[in-house]
Design a protein around this motif. Structure first.
Motif, PDB file in Angstrom:
ATOM      1  N   ASN A   1       0.818  -1.214   0.000  1.00  0.00           N
ATOM      2  CA  ASN A   1       0.000   0.000   0.000  1.00  0.00           C
ATOM      3  C   ASN A   1       0.851   1.264   0.000  1.00  0.00           C
ATOM      4  N   SER A   2       2.085   1.140  -0.509  1.00  0.00           N
ATOM      5  CA  SER A   2       3.030   2.242  -0.382  1.00  0.00           C
ATOM      6  C   SER A   2       2.652   3.486  -1.188  1.00  0.00           C
ATOM      7  N   ILE A   3       1.926   3.330  -2.291  1.00  0.00           N
ATOM      8  CA  ILE A   3       1.549   4.493  -3.094  1.00  0.00           C
ATOM      9  C   ILE A   3       0.629   5.415  -2.294  1.00  0.00           C
ATOM     10  N   ASN A   4      -0.407   4.836  -1.704  1.00  0.00           N
ATOM     11  CA  ASN A   4      -1.319   5.647  -0.895  1.00  0.00           C
ATOM     12  C   ASN A   4      -0.626   6.185   0.342  1.00  0.00           C
ATOM     13  N   GLU A   5       0.240   5.363   0.941  1.00  0.00           N
ATOM     14  CA  GLU A   5       0.960   5.798   2.134  1.00  0.00           C
ATOM     15  C   GLU A   5       1.865   6.984   1.810  1.00  0.00           C
ATOM     16  N   LEU A   6       2.543   6.915   0.665  1.00  0.00           N
ATOM     17  CA  LEU A   6       3.444   7.996   0.266  1.00  0.00           C
ATOM     18  C   LEU A   6       2.662   9.268  -0.023  1.00  0.00           C
ATOM     19  N   LYS A   7       1.548   9.126  -0.712  1.00  0.00           N
ATOM     20  CA  LYS A   7       0.717  10.294  -1.024  1.00  0.00           C
ATOM     21  C   LYS A   7       0.235  10.975   0.259  1.00  0.00           C
ATOM     22  N   THR A   8      -0.183  10.166   1.217  1.00  0.00           N
ATOM     23  CA  THR A   8      -0.635  10.704   2.503  1.00  0.00           C
ATOM     24  C   THR A   8       0.506  11.394   3.243  1.00  0.00           C
ATOM     25  N   ALA A   9       1.683  10.756   3.228  1.00  0.00           N
ATOM     26  CA  ALA A   9       2.841  11.318   3.921  1.00  0.00           C
ATOM     27  C   ALA A   9       3.258  12.655   3.324  1.00  0.00           C
ATOM     28  N   ILE A  10       3.184  12.780   2.008  1.00  0.00           N
ATOM     29  CA  ILE A  10       3.538  14.041   1.352  1.00  0.00           C
ATOM     30  C   ILE A  10       2.583  15.146   1.797  1.00  0.00           C
ATOM     31  N   GLY A  11       1.297  14.840   1.809  1.00  0.00           N
ATOM     32  CA  GLY A  11       0.302  15.825   2.220  1.00  0.00           C
ATOM     33  C   GLY A  11       0.475  16.248   3.668  1.00  0.00           C
ATOM     34  N   ARG A  12       0.720  15.284   4.539  1.00  0.00           N
ATOM     35  CA  ARG A  12       0.888  15.601   5.956  1.00  0.00           C
ATOM     36  C   ARG A  12       2.196  16.347   6.217  1.00  0.00           C
ATOM     37  N   THR A  13       3.234  16.019   5.449  1.00  0.00           N
ATOM     38  CA  THR A  13       4.504  16.730   5.578  1.00  0.00           C
ATOM     39  C   THR A  13       4.342  18.187   5.166  1.00  0.00           C
ATOM     40  N   PHE A  14       3.585  18.412   4.102  1.00  0.00           N
ATOM     41  CA  PHE A  14       3.337  19.784   3.647  1.00  0.00           C
ATOM     42  C   PHE A  14       2.606  20.594   4.723  1.00  0.00           C
ATOM     43  N   LYS A  15       1.770  19.916   5.504  1.00  0.00           N
ATOM     44  CA  LYS A  15       1.021  20.587   6.581  1.00  0.00           C
ATOM     45  C   LYS A  15       1.847  20.718   7.862  1.00  0.00           C
ATOM     46  N   ASN A  16       3.126  20.373   7.769  1.00  0.00           N
ATOM     47  CA  ASN A  16       4.060  20.493   8.887  1.00  0.00           C
ATOM     48  C   ASN A  16       3.749  19.564  10.058  1.00  0.00           C
ATOM     49  N   GLU A  17       3.107  18.431   9.763  1.00  0.00           N
ATOM     50  CA  GLU A  17       2.937  17.437  10.811  1.00  0.00           C
ATOM     51  C   GLU A  17       4.285  16.763  11.070  1.00  0.00           C
ATOM     52  N   GLU A  18       4.477  16.249  12.281  1.00  0.00           N
ATOM     53  CA  GLU A  18       5.769  15.704  12.667  1.00  0.00           C
ATOM     54  C   GLU A  18       5.744  14.187  12.806  1.00  0.00           C
ATOM     55  N   ARG A  19       6.891  13.585  12.564  1.00  0.00           N
ATOM     56  CA  ARG A  19       7.106  12.155  12.766  1.00  0.00           C
ATOM     57  C   ARG A  19       6.002  11.297  12.138  1.00  0.00           C
ATOM     58  N   ILE A  20       5.895  11.413  10.825  1.00  0.00           N
ATOM     59  CA  ILE A  20       4.884  10.670  10.081  1.00  0.00           C
ATOM     60  C   ILE A  20       5.441   9.295   9.734  1.00  0.00           C
ATOM     61  N   LEU A  21       4.695   8.277  10.094  1.00  0.00           N
ATOM     62  CA  LEU A  21       5.134   6.904   9.908  1.00  0.00           C
ATOM     63  C   LEU A  21       4.043   6.131   9.182  1.00  0.00           C
TER      64      LEU A  21
END
Length: 222
Positions: free
Chosen positions: A120-140
């Motif tokens: 499920n890495s494609i969806n996980e990566l897409k989510t991580a990019i969005g959350r990183t842009f929102k300055n969320e921390e320690r996204i796993l």
């Protein structure tokens, strides 16, 4: 959303997938490199031209080939990157699943997100990019589960890692002492190092040095 993203990945099949995710997110500028040295050069050129990247997505492992390189891993790349552009966002996309190594990427190298390559890495990566842009921390990514506040590895220091790595390479006690003296690592006396090794064996419940090295490898410490 991010405007300029650099992807460091040496496998074409993976890089195509990552680039597709970025295109789906309407990222205007997407660059891709297969070597860590090239990634650092591009980062520096972006800064020089006043057009810096705002996100790096990097693997950790890069296969060696005919080309000589100065930076051979994603971890080394991030370490070098932090010296020239510490504020850039950093996402690691890798198969590595050792909790100690992942924690060290967050705690010591300041990455923003870690996504494991998987079903499920494609969806996980897409989510991580969005959350990183929102300055969320320690996204796993969701397939990895551990507590960042777990104190299990807090006592393990870089000094211990250095000892374990030399033990894994076949160094005996006196050789480790000489290596530490040459590198100005202290304490470097044989007795101090031996005490530390014994402490590590107790900590990891290892029967001997060989067992200790095997456990350290399982945890991704060496």
């Amino acid at each position: 959303m991010f405007k300029k993203v650099l992807v460091a990945e040496d496998l074409d099949s993976i890089s195509i997938t990552v680039i597709q995710v970025l295109e789906d997110l309407k990222i205007p500028t997407i660059d891709h490199v297969k070597y860590c040295d090239d990634a650092l050069i591009k980062i520096k050129m972006g800064i020089k031209n006043n057009e810096p990247y705002d996100l790096l997505i990097s693997d950790l492992s890069f296969k060696t080939d005919h080309r000589e390189t100065n930076i051979s891993s994603g971890e080394e790349l991030i370490e070098a990157l932090n010296k020239v552009q510490p504020d850039i966002k950093k996402i690691v996309f890798s198969i590595e699943d050792k909790s100690y190594r992942i924690k060290s990427l967050f705690n010591e190298h300041g990455i923003n997100a870690y996504v494991s390559k998987g079903r499920n890495s494609i969806n996980e990566l897409k989510t991580a990019i969005g959350r990183t842009f929102k300055n969320e921390e320690r996204i796993l990514s969701s397939d990895l589960s551990f507590n960042f506040n777990d104190k299990s590895f807090i006592e393990i220091e870089s000094y211990d890692i250095s000892i374990l790595k030399l033990l894994a390479q076949g160094y005996i006690l006196d050789s480790i002492s000489n290596e530490f003296k040459a590198l100005s690592i202290t304490p470097n006396g044989p007795s101090s190092i031996e005490k530390r090794i014994n402490k590590l064996k107790i900590y990891f419940k290892a029967n001997n040095n060989v067992h200790l090295i095997a456990i350290a490898k399982d945890f991704g410490l060496v």
